[in-house]
Scaffold this motif. Sequence first.
Motif, mmCIF file in Angstrom:
data_model
loop_
_atom_site.group_PDB
_atom_site.id
_atom_site.type_symbol
_atom_site.label_atom_id
_atom_site.label_comp_id
_atom_site.label_asym_id
_atom_site.label_seq_id
_atom_site.Cartn_x
_atom_site.Cartn_y
_atom_site.Cartn_z
ATOM 1 N N GLU A 293 0.842 -1.201 0.000
ATOM 2 C CA GLU A 293 0.000 0.000 0.000
ATOM 3 C C GLU A 293 0.877 1.251 0.000
ATOM 4 O OE1 GLU A 293 -1.970 3.407 1.540
ATOM 5 O OE2 GLU A 293 -0.651 2.207 2.827
ATOM 6 N N ARG A 296 1.970 3.119 3.291
ATOM 7 C CA ARG A 296 2.844 2.241 4.073
ATOM 8 C C ARG A 296 4.236 2.185 3.446
ATOM 9 N NH1 ARG A 296 0.591 -3.585 5.516
ATOM 10 N NH2 ARG A 296 -0.811 -2.204 6.674
ATOM 11 N N ALA A 412 -1.784 8.649 7.076
ATOM 12 C CA ALA A 412 -2.149 7.237 6.966
ATOM 13 C C ALA A 412 -3.210 6.871 7.989
ATOM 14 C CB ALA A 412 -0.911 6.361 7.141
ATOM 15 N N THR A 415 -6.488 8.351 6.873
ATOM 16 C CA THR A 415 -7.028 7.623 5.722
ATOM 17 C C THR A 415 -7.668 6.317 6.162
ATOM 18 O OG1 THR A 415 -5.334 8.579 4.290
ATOM 19 C CG2 THR A 415 -6.435 6.588 3.506
ATOM 20 N N ARG A 416 -7.023 5.610 7.102
ATOM 21 C CA ARG A 416 -7.610 4.370 7.612
ATOM 22 C C ARG A 416 -8.919 4.634 8.346
ATOM 23 N NH1 ARG A 416 -2.178 3.198 8.912
ATOM 24 N NH2 ARG A 416 -2.533 3.870 11.087
ATOM 25 N N SER A 420 -12.657 3.190 7.377
ATOM 26 C CA SER A 420 -13.444 2.342 8.264
ATOM 27 C C SER A 420 -14.856 2.859 8.478
ATOM 28 C CB SER A 420 -12.729 2.211 9.620
ATOM 29 O OG SER A 420 -12.680 3.473 10.282
#
Length: 422
Positions: A293, A296, A412, A415-416, A420
């Motif tokens: 990703e 990451r 990051a 974004t997560r 979710s």
Amino acid sequence: MAELSRTTTGVPAGPAAAQPAAAPPRGSGFWVVGAVLVLLMLSSSVPSALYVLYQERWGLSSGMITVVFALYAVTVLIGLLLFGSLSDTLGRRPVLGVGLVLAIVSMGLFAGARGLGLLLAARAVQGLAVGLATGAMGAALLELSPRSRPALGAQVNSAGPTVGIGLGGIGAGLLVQYAPAPTVLSYLLLVAAFAVTLVGVVRMRESAPGTRSGGRMRISARRIHVPAAVRGRFAILVLTIVAVWSVGGFYLSLGPHLALSLLRSSNYLVGGATVALLAGAATAAQLLLGRTEALRTAVLGLCGLLAGLGLVLLALGLGSAPVFLVATAVLGGGWGAAFLGSFRALSALAEPAHRGELTAAVYVFAYLAMSVPAVLAGMLTNIHGLHRTSVGFMAAVAGVCALALVVTLRLAARTRAEGSTT
């Protein structure tokens, strides 16, 4: 304001264009553009292996060498600012074709250089060639990616420069050390290679999704911009680009001289091999992390950059050649991963009609980061010496990397969290 009528496929309008020959398949065009990218970057790194030789023959200072290097980056920026979005209007093929012609001219100037004047002229024309072609190459690789591997375009966009830089460094180093006419042969070989790729570009399929100006070419510096909706993410991600290319600029301008000093060697291959080690490690990291990703990958790359910079500082403190080589490899791995991750994340922000603009904007920051710090380092080298200047430079870049790591980790996490909740 220049204007040129064209068809929607990027071929100049006229009777001969009305019945074009069958274009090669999409996949072949992708690899042609990839070859152009590698060759342009290869040609840009060849002078790095020759800088020490130029210094010895023409009595150039380290500061003047970085000026020669930076002139390339400045003219790349000029090309990007004037022509970065041109391929969105005119098409990828014609822009790439003109860029290759300019690249051939620049190689001829390098081959004929016998002093600083033609060396500066060659670097300027080379920079314009790369600046003109950069937006078109980046966009075409994204558009021509094999349907079975849609992420391959971003991967080649990020790996192509490091592959080219590595091949240019080691190839030029070998030729300088062991072949006749070292300041001529490398460039003549590149003239032949560019001529072959020019034929491939002429025959490839046009990939631009259409024009936004009724089929007319319009040159405007204002066409380079970042859409307002993505400027926040762009600002975060571009910090990594700045860190990556600051390191690249230093190694491509002063890295060979530093390597020769630490290794206590007079073999010109050492300088080219140092550039190749950095770029080779970068390419390896990009291949290993190609399916990881994007954010990451960027985080892993920034961690590698910080570790590599720390090792370089240790090597400089100890005066250790082995530690310096290990540091260069670690730094290269971080460089490749950080550039891959940040470029993939940035390319995802672009809409198809604005892809050339956003790609060019990324490279504007990249070449500013490559040129400005390198010139400052070269000037400071004349005052404080190469060793002390290198220590200060690496420490400053480490600070930029640390800041980029913090803000990228926050991006990051955000974004997560957004993912979710959808």
